[in-house]
Design a protein around this motif. Structure first.
Motif, PDB file in Angstrom:
ATOM      1  N   TYR A  83       0.863  -1.176   0.000  1.00  0.00           N
ATOM      2  CA  TYR A  83       0.000   0.000   0.000  1.00  0.00           C
ATOM      3  C   TYR A  83       0.903   1.230   0.000  1.00  0.00           C
ATOM      4  CZ  TYR A  83      -3.027   3.737   1.498  1.00  0.00           C
ATOM      5  OH  TYR A  83      -3.680   4.937   1.564  1.00  0.00           O
ATOM      6  N   LEU A  84       0.761   2.065  -1.003  1.00  0.00           N
ATOM      7  CA  LEU A  84       1.644   3.218  -1.149  1.00  0.00           C
ATOM      8  C   LEU A  84       0.895   4.532  -0.983  1.00  0.00           C
ATOM      9  CD1 LEU A  84       3.580   1.854  -4.252  1.00  0.00           C
ATOM     10  CD2 LEU A  84       4.291   1.780  -1.854  1.00  0.00           C
ATOM     11  N   GLY A  85      -0.278   4.480  -0.367  1.00  0.00           N
ATOM     12  CA  GLY A  85      -1.081   5.677  -0.165  1.00  0.00           C
ATOM     13  C   GLY A  85      -0.634   6.487   1.037  1.00  0.00           C
ATOM     14  N   THR A  86      -1.454   7.461   1.394  1.00  0.00           N
ATOM     15  CA  THR A  86      -1.065   8.427   2.420  1.00  0.00           C
ATOM     16  C   THR A  86      -1.813   8.275   3.734  1.00  0.00           C
ATOM     17  OG1 THR A  86      -2.657  10.006   1.545  1.00  0.00           O
ATOM     18  CG2 THR A  86      -0.399  10.123   0.683  1.00  0.00           C
ATOM     19  N   THR A  87      -2.816   7.412   3.809  1.00  0.00           N
ATOM     20  CA  THR A  87      -3.530   7.226   5.075  1.00  0.00           C
ATOM     21  C   THR A  87      -3.052   5.953   5.754  1.00  0.00           C
ATOM     22  OG1 THR A  87      -5.349   6.036   4.009  1.00  0.00           O
ATOM     23  CG2 THR A  87      -5.597   8.428   4.245  1.00  0.00           C
ATOM     24  N   PRO A  88      -3.157   5.899   7.073  1.00  0.00           N
ATOM     25  CA  PRO A  88      -2.683   4.704   7.783  1.00  0.00           C
ATOM     26  C   PRO A  88      -3.546   3.480   7.475  1.00  0.00           C
ATOM     27  CG  PRO A  88      -3.734   6.241   9.299  1.00  0.00           C
ATOM     28  CD  PRO A  88      -3.684   6.917   7.973  1.00  0.00           C
ATOM     29  N   ARG A  89      -2.888   2.381   7.113  1.00  0.00           N
ATOM     30  CA  ARG A  89      -3.545   1.100   6.840  1.00  0.00           C
ATOM     31  C   ARG A  89      -2.636  -0.016   7.316  1.00  0.00           C
ATOM     32  NH1 ARG A  89      -6.675   1.801   1.112  1.00  0.00           N
ATOM     33  NH2 ARG A  89      -7.311   3.939   1.492  1.00  0.00           N
ATOM     34  N   SER A  90      -3.214  -1.165   7.521  1.00  0.00           N
ATOM     35  CA  SER A  90      -2.446  -2.342   7.933  1.00  0.00           C
ATOM     36  C   SER A  90      -2.667  -3.469   6.941  1.00  0.00           C
ATOM     37  CB  SER A  90      -2.902  -2.813   9.322  1.00  0.00           C
ATOM     38  OG  SER A  90      -2.710  -1.801  10.273  1.00  0.00           O
ATOM     39  N   ARG A  91      -1.595  -4.229   6.691  1.00  0.00           N
ATOM     40  CA  ARG A  91      -1.717  -5.417   5.838  1.00  0.00           C
ATOM     41  C   ARG A  91      -2.421  -6.506   6.654  1.00  0.00           C
ATOM     42  NH1 ARG A  91       1.485  -6.679   1.557  1.00  0.00           N
ATOM     43  NH2 ARG A  91       3.111  -5.327   2.378  1.00  0.00           N
ATOM     44  N   ILE A  92      -3.459  -7.056   6.075  1.00  0.00           N
ATOM     45  CA  ILE A  92      -4.145  -8.186   6.710  1.00  0.00           C
ATOM     46  C   ILE A  92      -3.483  -9.475   6.253  1.00  0.00           C
ATOM     47  CG2 ILE A  92      -6.312  -9.442   6.915  1.00  0.00           C
ATOM     48  CD1 ILE A  92      -7.755  -6.773   6.510  1.00  0.00           C
ATOM     49  N   GLN A  93      -3.275  -9.557   4.927  1.00  0.00           N
ATOM     50  CA  GLN A  93      -2.666 -10.748   4.332  1.00  0.00           C
ATOM     51  C   GLN A  93      -2.317 -10.428   2.889  1.00  0.00           C
ATOM     52  OE1 GLN A  93      -4.894 -14.430   4.635  1.00  0.00           O
ATOM     53  NE2 GLN A  93      -4.482 -14.873   2.504  1.00  0.00           N
ATOM     54  N   GLY A  94      -1.151 -10.800   2.436  1.00  0.00           N
ATOM     55  CA  GLY A  94      -0.767 -10.632   1.041  1.00  0.00           C
ATOM     56  C   GLY A  94      -1.058  -9.244   0.509  1.00  0.00           C
ATOM     57  N   ALA A  95      -1.981  -9.158  -0.453  1.00  0.00           N
ATOM     58  CA  ALA A  95      -2.338  -7.886  -1.080  1.00  0.00           C
ATOM     59  C   ALA A  95      -3.545  -7.222  -0.430  1.00  0.00           C
ATOM     60  CB  ALA A  95      -2.616  -8.118  -2.562  1.00  0.00           C
ATOM     61  N   VAL A  96      -4.034  -7.789   0.660  1.00  0.00           N
ATOM     62  CA  VAL A  96      -5.245  -7.266   1.312  1.00  0.00           C
ATOM     63  C   VAL A  96      -4.853  -6.408   2.508  1.00  0.00           C
ATOM     64  CG1 VAL A  96      -7.417  -7.866   2.452  1.00  0.00           C
ATOM     65  CG2 VAL A  96      -6.551  -9.293   0.575  1.00  0.00           C
ATOM     66  N   HIS A  97      -5.357  -5.160   2.492  1.00  0.00           N
ATOM     67  CA  HIS A  97      -5.084  -4.204   3.558  1.00  0.00           C
ATOM     68  C   HIS A  97      -6.393  -3.711   4.162  1.00  0.00           C
ATOM     69  CE1 HIS A  97      -1.466  -4.116   1.108  1.00  0.00           C
ATOM     70  NE2 HIS A  97      -0.828  -3.634   2.163  1.00  0.00           N
ATOM     71  N   THR A  98      -6.309  -3.144   5.347  1.00  0.00           N
ATOM     72  CA  THR A  98      -7.483  -2.528   5.941  1.00  0.00           C
ATOM     73  C   THR A  98      -7.855  -1.284   5.140  1.00  0.00           C
ATOM     74  OG1 THR A  98      -6.146  -1.156   7.415  1.00  0.00           O
ATOM     75  CG2 THR A  98      -6.894  -3.295   8.278  1.00  0.00           C
ATOM     76  N   SER A  99      -9.066  -0.828   5.357  1.00  0.00           N
ATOM     77  CA  SER A  99      -9.468   0.477   4.845  1.00  0.00           C
ATOM     78  C   SER A  99      -8.714   1.505   5.673  1.00  0.00           C
ATOM     79  CB  SER A  99     -10.969   0.623   5.023  1.00  0.00           C
ATOM     80  OG  SER A  99     -11.385   1.897   4.622  1.00  0.00           O
ATOM     81  N   THR A 100      -8.908   2.765   5.385  1.00  0.00           N
ATOM     82  CA  THR A 100      -8.215   3.780   6.163  1.00  0.00           C
ATOM     83  C   THR A 100      -8.471   3.597   7.653  1.00  0.00           C
ATOM     84  OG1 THR A 100      -7.840   6.125   6.472  1.00  0.00           O
ATOM     85  CG2 THR A 100     -10.081   5.460   5.959  1.00  0.00           C
ATOM     86  N   GLU A 101      -7.471   3.812   8.437  1.00  0.00           N
ATOM     87  CA  GLU A 101      -7.595   3.687   9.888  1.00  0.00           C
ATOM     88  C   GLU A 101      -7.676   5.054  10.546  1.00  0.00           C
ATOM     89  OE1 GLU A 101      -4.345   1.085  10.899  1.00  0.00           O
ATOM     90  OE2 GLU A 101      -5.236  -0.563   9.792  1.00  0.00           O
ATOM     91  N   LEU A 102      -8.043   6.072   9.757  1.00  0.00           N
ATOM     92  CA  LEU A 102      -8.234   7.404  10.324  1.00  0.00           C
ATOM     93  C   LEU A 102      -9.458   7.409  11.228  1.00  0.00           C
ATOM     94  CD1 LEU A 102      -7.604   9.761   7.267  1.00  0.00           C
ATOM     95  CD2 LEU A 102      -6.189   9.518   9.308  1.00  0.00           C
ATOM     96  N   ASN A 103      -9.437   8.269  12.204  1.00  0.00           N
ATOM     97  CA  ASN A 103     -10.572   8.468  13.082  1.00  0.00           C
ATOM     98  C   ASN A 103     -11.785   8.846  12.240  1.00  0.00           C
ATOM     99  OD1 ASN A 103     -12.404  10.273  14.589  1.00  0.00           O
ATOM    100  ND2 ASN A 103     -11.031   9.815  16.298  1.00  0.00           N
ATOM    101  N   GLY A 104     -12.952   8.377  12.602  1.00  0.00           N
ATOM    102  CA  GLY A 104     -14.173   8.636  11.856  1.00  0.00           C
ATOM    103  C   GLY A 104     -14.543  10.101  11.732  1.00  0.00           C
ATOM    104  N   SER A 105     -13.915  10.956  12.497  1.00  0.00           N
ATOM    105  CA  SER A 105     -14.241  12.383  12.410  1.00  0.00           C
ATOM    106  C   SER A 105     -13.572  13.048  11.200  1.00  0.00           C
ATOM    107  CB  SER A 105     -13.813  13.106  13.690  1.00  0.00           C
ATOM    108  OG  SER A 105     -12.404  13.065  13.837  1.00  0.00           O
ATOM    109  N   TYR A 106     -12.633  12.360  10.543  1.00  0.00           N
ATOM    110  CA  TYR A 106     -11.976  12.918   9.352  1.00  0.00           C
ATOM    111  C   TYR A 106     -12.849  12.705   8.122  1.00  0.00           C
ATOM    112  CZ  TYR A 106      -7.575  13.482  11.849  1.00  0.00           C
ATOM    113  OH  TYR A 106      -6.604  13.874  12.724  1.00  0.00           O
ATOM    114  N   LEU A 107     -13.055  13.749   7.378  1.00  0.00           N
ATOM    115  CA  LEU A 107     -13.772  13.663   6.117  1.00  0.00           C
ATOM    116  C   LEU A 107     -12.777  13.296   5.020  1.00  0.00           C
ATOM    117  CD1 LEU A 107     -16.334  14.120   4.421  1.00  0.00           C
ATOM    118  CD2 LEU A 107     -15.585  16.486   4.148  1.00  0.00           C
ATOM    119  N   ILE A 108     -13.089  12.254   4.262  1.00  0.00           N
ATOM    120  CA  ILE A 108     -12.239  11.848   3.142  1.00  0.00           C
ATOM    121  C   ILE A 108     -13.019  12.147   1.866  1.00  0.00           C
ATOM    122  CG2 ILE A 108     -11.017   9.964   2.012  1.00  0.00           C
ATOM    123  CD1 ILE A 108     -10.853   8.602   4.769  1.00  0.00           C
TER     124      ILE A 108
END
Length: 161
Positions: free
Chosen positions: A101-126
């Motif tokens: 994952y080469l994006g700018t929001t915090p994410r975690s690898r779950i397995q292989g190519a699968v990552h979490t969605s953004t882990e930003l606090n829900g108060s952030y508007l994306i």
């Protein structure tokens, strides 16, 4: 989930003779090119992740074409219950998945190519954006899977840039 689905007019998308079980495709808004195209299993006994993977493997070009026409393809009511099953389904569509994952929001690898969605606090508007479009080699596809659906809300809006 409670949306009315009008039948899609593209006959090749109805897979009634599929050895992996039939999948009915519709658009949410009834338009022949509506966003997204939604595929659901017609036979409740053929809704496993393996059924979905086999369908995509046997009709990759049809799914690619639907993606180009509709901008998004949403498979609903299949039993894709973990990251491994999700990755197997994805590899049926595109074997070369990027693992980093080469994006700018915090994410975690779950397995292989699968990552979490953004882990930003829900108060952030994306705001609406093209995923990682700032990269020289941006992803061709973005895939989503809800392994733990929200009790309330939990929408992932899509738009056509």
């Amino acid at each position: 989930m409670g949306s009315h689905l009008a039948p899609h007019t593209e006959a090749s998308m109805h897979a009634s003779s599929s050895p992996t079980g039939p999948i009915q495709f519709n658009t949410v808004d009834g338009a022949s090119d509506g966003l997204p195209l939604v595929g659901r299993p017609l036979d409740p006994s053929r809704r496993s992740a393996d059924d979905l993977r086999a369908f995509i493997e046997s009709r990759t070009e049809v799914v690619h074409s639907a993606l180009l026409t509709h901008g998004a393809v949403l498979f609903r009511d299949f039993d894709v219950t973990d990251a491994g099953a999700f990755e197997d389904v994805l590899r049926a569509f595109t074997p070369e998945l990027g693992a980093d994952y080469l994006g700018t929001t915090p994410r975690s690898r779950i397995q292989g190519a699968v990552h979490t969605s953004t882990e930003l606090n829900g108060s952030y508007l994306i705001p609406q954006h093209c995923e990682m479009s700032f990269l020289d080699d941006a992803p061709r596809y973005v895939f989503f899977c809800s392994l733990d659906p929200a009790d309330e809300g939990g929408e992932t809006p899509l738009c056509d840039f």
